[in-house]
Design a protein around this motif. Structure first.
Motif, mmCIF file in Angstrom:
data_model
loop_
_atom_site.group_PDB
_atom_site.id
_atom_site.type_symbol
_atom_site.label_atom_id
_atom_site.label_comp_id
_atom_site.label_asym_id
_atom_site.label_seq_id
_atom_site.Cartn_x
_atom_site.Cartn_y
_atom_site.Cartn_z
ATOM 1 N N PHE A 1 0.851 -1.186 0.000
ATOM 2 C CA PHE A 1 0.000 0.000 0.000
ATOM 3 C C PHE A 1 0.889 1.239 0.000
ATOM 4 O O PHE A 1 1.992 1.226 0.553
ATOM 5 C CB PHE A 1 -0.912 0.019 1.232
ATOM 6 C CG PHE A 1 -1.914 -1.097 1.276
ATOM 7 C CD1 PHE A 1 -3.222 -0.895 0.855
ATOM 8 C CD2 PHE A 1 -1.552 -2.360 1.728
ATOM 9 C CE1 PHE A 1 -4.146 -1.924 0.885
ATOM 10 C CE2 PHE A 1 -2.471 -3.399 1.768
ATOM 11 C CZ PHE A 1 -3.770 -3.174 1.338
ATOM 12 N N ALA A 2 0.386 2.321 -0.604
ATOM 13 C CA ALA A 2 1.128 3.584 -0.624
ATOM 14 C C ALA A 2 0.154 4.722 -0.838
ATOM 15 O O ALA A 2 -0.997 4.519 -1.265
ATOM 16 C CB ALA A 2 2.174 3.573 -1.739
ATOM 17 N N TRP A 3 0.594 5.933 -0.530
ATOM 18 C CA TRP A 3 -0.223 7.107 -0.834
ATOM 19 C C TRP A 3 -0.363 7.249 -2.346
ATOM 20 O O TRP A 3 0.547 6.877 -3.088
ATOM 21 C CB TRP A 3 0.417 8.375 -0.268
ATOM 22 C CG TRP A 3 0.558 8.427 1.222
ATOM 23 C CD1 TRP A 3 1.709 8.521 1.937
ATOM 24 C CD2 TRP A 3 -0.503 8.408 2.189
ATOM 25 N NE1 TRP A 3 1.450 8.557 3.289
ATOM 26 C CE2 TRP A 3 0.090 8.494 3.467
ATOM 27 C CE3 TRP A 3 -1.901 8.319 2.101
ATOM 28 C CZ2 TRP A 3 -0.654 8.491 4.645
ATOM 29 C CZ3 TRP A 3 -2.641 8.322 3.268
ATOM 30 C CH2 TRP A 3 -2.033 8.413 4.518
ATOM 31 N N PRO A 4 -1.474 7.781 -2.851
ATOM 32 C CA PRO A 4 -1.650 7.928 -4.303
ATOM 33 C C PRO A 4 -0.549 8.729 -4.978
ATOM 34 O O PRO A 4 -0.260 8.527 -6.161
ATOM 35 C CB PRO A 4 -3.009 8.643 -4.408
ATOM 36 C CG PRO A 4 -3.733 8.265 -3.158
ATOM 37 C CD PRO A 4 -2.668 8.164 -2.092
ATOM 38 N N SER A 5 0.077 9.654 -4.241
ATOM 39 C CA SER A 5 1.147 10.477 -4.813
ATOM 40 C C SER A 5 2.512 9.803 -4.768
ATOM 41 O O SER A 5 3.494 10.333 -5.307
ATOM 42 C CB SER A 5 1.228 11.810 -4.064
ATOM 43 O OG SER A 5 1.472 11.576 -2.668
ATOM 44 N N ASP A 6 2.601 8.633 -4.128
ATOM 45 C CA ASP A 6 3.879 7.943 -3.992
ATOM 46 C C ASP A 6 4.326 7.394 -5.348
ATOM 47 O O ASP A 6 3.498 6.970 -6.161
ATOM 48 C CB ASP A 6 3.732 6.791 -2.987
ATOM 49 C CG ASP A 6 5.067 6.157 -2.629
ATOM 50 O OD1 ASP A 6 5.649 6.574 -1.623
ATOM 51 O OD2 ASP A 6 5.521 5.254 -3.369
ATOM 52 N N PRO A 7 5.636 7.398 -5.624
ATOM 53 C CA PRO A 7 6.131 6.839 -6.890
ATOM 54 C C PRO A 7 5.683 5.402 -7.139
ATOM 55 O O PRO A 7 5.527 4.990 -8.295
ATOM 56 C CB PRO A 7 7.653 6.925 -6.741
ATOM 57 C CG PRO A 7 7.876 8.073 -5.813
ATOM 58 C CD PRO A 7 6.726 8.022 -4.847
ATOM 59 N N LEU A 8 5.453 4.609 -6.075
ATOM 60 C CA LEU A 8 4.995 3.238 -6.255
ATOM 61 C C LEU A 8 3.584 3.209 -6.853
ATOM 62 O O LEU A 8 3.295 2.408 -7.750
ATOM 63 C CB LEU A 8 5.016 2.509 -4.910
ATOM 64 C CG LEU A 8 5.204 0.988 -4.919
ATOM 65 C CD1 LEU A 8 6.524 0.605 -5.571
ATOM 66 C CD2 LEU A 8 5.140 0.436 -3.504
ATOM 67 N N SER A 9 2.721 4.095 -6.363
ATOM 68 C CA SER A 9 1.363 4.198 -6.917
ATOM 69 C C SER A 9 1.407 4.695 -8.359
ATOM 70 O O SER A 9 0.695 4.184 -9.237
ATOM 71 C CB SER A 9 0.512 5.144 -6.069
ATOM 72 O OG SER A 9 0.351 4.661 -4.760
ATOM 73 N N GLU A 10 2.237 5.696 -8.593
ATOM 74 C CA GLU A 10 2.352 6.234 -9.952
ATOM 75 C C GLU A 10 2.892 5.185 -10.913
ATOM 76 O O GLU A 10 2.443 5.098 -12.060
ATOM 77 C CB GLU A 10 3.246 7.473 -9.934
ATOM 78 C CG GLU A 10 2.645 8.640 -9.137
ATOM 79 C CD GLU A 10 3.607 9.800 -8.963
ATOM 80 O OE1 GLU A 10 4.795 9.651 -9.368
ATOM 81 O OE2 GLU A 10 3.192 10.843 -8.420
ATOM 82 N N ALA A 11 3.840 4.362 -10.447
ATOM 83 C CA ALA A 11 4.402 3.309 -11.302
ATOM 84 C C ALA A 11 3.346 2.282 -11.668
ATOM 85 O O ALA A 11 3.313 1.785 -12.801
ATOM 86 C CB ALA A 11 5.579 2.641 -10.600
ATOM 87 N N MET A 12 2.461 1.964 -10.726
ATOM 88 C CA MET A 12 1.399 1.010 -11.035
ATOM 89 C C MET A 12 0.418 1.609 -12.040
ATOM 90 O O MET A 12 -0.022 0.935 -12.975
ATOM 91 C CB MET A 12 0.662 0.595 -9.764
ATOM 92 C CG MET A 12 -0.383 -0.486 -10.022
ATOM 93 S SD MET A 12 -1.029 -1.210 -8.508
ATOM 94 C CE MET A 12 -2.201 -2.383 -9.207
#
Length: 454
Positions: free
Chosen positions: A291-302
């Motif tokens: 899980f990550a915040w929507p602004s986190d690079p992990l969310s953006e990568a997905m």
């Protein structure tokens, strides 16, 4: 969630941090020389040398956590630190000599064991030694795993000064009775203090690792742990399913009875409780168990299809070559895998004789390479297609037969040339990937090799 589906799909299966999975590596055709050829191919393929990643395994822990299946060495003798680091640096020197140019490191991750078992001075010695034979890329990303009980301000400041900006703290669960059962007692105050210290030092990403399915863990325990986690607002959260594999050598999963573990429907409900609370707090579910915040690079990568998965979990970085240093560490050249020996004594002995300490490995054939891409697509984006010729393989008819049942159960949508995992199917992503695992299908294990998929 449909309880009948949980009962139906709760089987032993891989977590797919690699394909082929380690038990299905072809050891007979593997050689260190063949492995090095794949390293050179991954590093030099194309017009310029590729960026690389390093995973460094620091295996020492002062006490045994009985939920842990990682390779570790339990000791309170800190004089082991410097000799071990010198061995790791010798291994890195041997790898660097094989490369055609000075390697440019994009990513370093210190894992364990307990990396913060080591003094800040010895960790600095390690990183400085790595860069005697390498350069940093312009956008490097360094991270380490910290134990909340022994990560000091000096650890944080020293590693920050070396370029580290990400830290993950192993929390597991805050309930005292669960902590006692897994021999991992760390008060909430310790986690709060070290989280605040990391942010005060300047770390841009603080992650917390949690585990569901632990012995004696209840719904109330998970709810309380998630509430405390949300209060601290870590940037990322790993919510791992406890993998009960006591038959694997070297782990300590024998401090409780199997009947003390929540399983099946009860275990899945723990995850659903945690997921609901985290999403209500604003976190986004990433792939499987992150899980990550929507602004986190992990969310953006997905969101933009750049999410990657390897032996370190989900990452935004997909270098063509990941070298694992240290006992039991696994390296990945995309074309092959190699795992180091698991004994500290054997590891150091081989390196004293300038021999790479490789224990076993696998060189991927053409079919492996295609299936690996399909499984990565599913694990990272819940979709894969065999429309393009380079994504086709002879065994696709076998896979489609295996997907008939998940299709009927509403776990996937399927066209003639693609599948997409439905929201209902995401909890069963490991089962869906198993349909593509032709090595598993063609050679069913006679004994249990993997943890439960639910």
């Amino acid at each position: 969630m449909n309880d009948s589906l949980i009962g139906k799909y709760d089987v032993a299966g891989p977590r797919y941090t690699s394909y082929p999975t380690v038990p299905y590596w072809d050891l007979g055709s593997f050689s260190s020389e063949g492995w090095i050829r794949t390293v050179k191919r991954a590093f030099s393929h194309g017009d310029s040398p590729k960026e690389i990643s390093l995973y460094i395994h620091l295996p020492f822990c002062e006490s045994l956590c009985t939920f842990c299946a990682c390779h570790k060495r339990i000791t309170k003798r800190h004089e082991v630190e410097e000799p071990y680091i010198r061995s790791v640096l010798q291994e890195w020197k041997l790898y660097a000599r094989t490369l055609s140019h000075v390697p440019r490191i994009r990513e370093i991750h210190l894992g364990g064991g307990t990396p913060t078992f080591f003094t800040p001075e010895h960790l600095k010695m390690l990183i400085d030694g790595i860069f005697k034979y390498a350069e940093r890329t312009e956008t490097f990303e360094f991270s380490f795993e910290g134990h909340p009980n022994n990560t000091t301000t000096r650890h944080l400041e020293t590693l920050y000064g070396l370029g580290f900006r990400r830290v993950s703290f192993g929390i597991q669960d805050y309930a005292p009775h669960v902590q006692r059962a897994i021999h991992r007692v760390q008060p909430f105050e310790n986690v709060r203090d070290v989280t605040e210290a990391a942010r005060g030092t300047g770390y841009t990403s603080v992650s917390h690792d949690l585990v569901f399915g632990l012995p004696f863990q209840t719904q109330d325990d998970v709810s309380d742990t998630i509430a405390k986690t949300i209060f601290l607002k870590p940037d990322r959260i790993a919510l791992y399913s406890y993998a009960h594999v006591p038959w694997m050598g070297g782990n300590g999963q024998r401090g409780f009875r199997e009947e003390d573990l929540p399983t099946g429907k009860a275990k899945r409900k723990l995850y659903e409780t945690a997921r609901k609370r985290l999403e209500e707090a604003g976190y986004t579910e990433i792939g499987m168990d992150h899980f990550a915040w929507p602004s986190d690079p992990l969310s953006e990568a997905m969101d933009n299809g750049r999410l990657h998965r390897n032996f370190m979990g989900y990452t935004t970085t997909a270098t063509s070559l990941m070298i694992g240093l240290g006992v039991s560490a696994i390296s990945d050249s995309w074309y092959g895998f190699a795992q180091n020996v698991k004994s500290v004594e054997e590891y150091t002995g081989l390196l004293q004789n300038d021999i790479l300490p490789i224990h076993r490995g696998h060189i991927l054939d053409t079919e492996d390479l295609v299936i690996r891409r399909h499984i990565l697509n599913l694990m990272c984006g819940f979709h894969t297609s065999w429309k393009n010729p380079d994504m086709q393989f002879d065994g696709i008819s076998e896979v489609l037969k295996k997907l008939e049942e998940p299709l009927q159960d509403g776990l996937i949508h399927r066209t003639d040339q693609a599948i997409t995992v439905t929201p209902e199917g995401r909890p069963f992503i490991r089962n869906i990937c198993m349909a593509f695992d032709l090595r598993l299908q063609r050679n069913k294990p006679g004994t249990r090799l993997f943890s439960s998929t639910v």
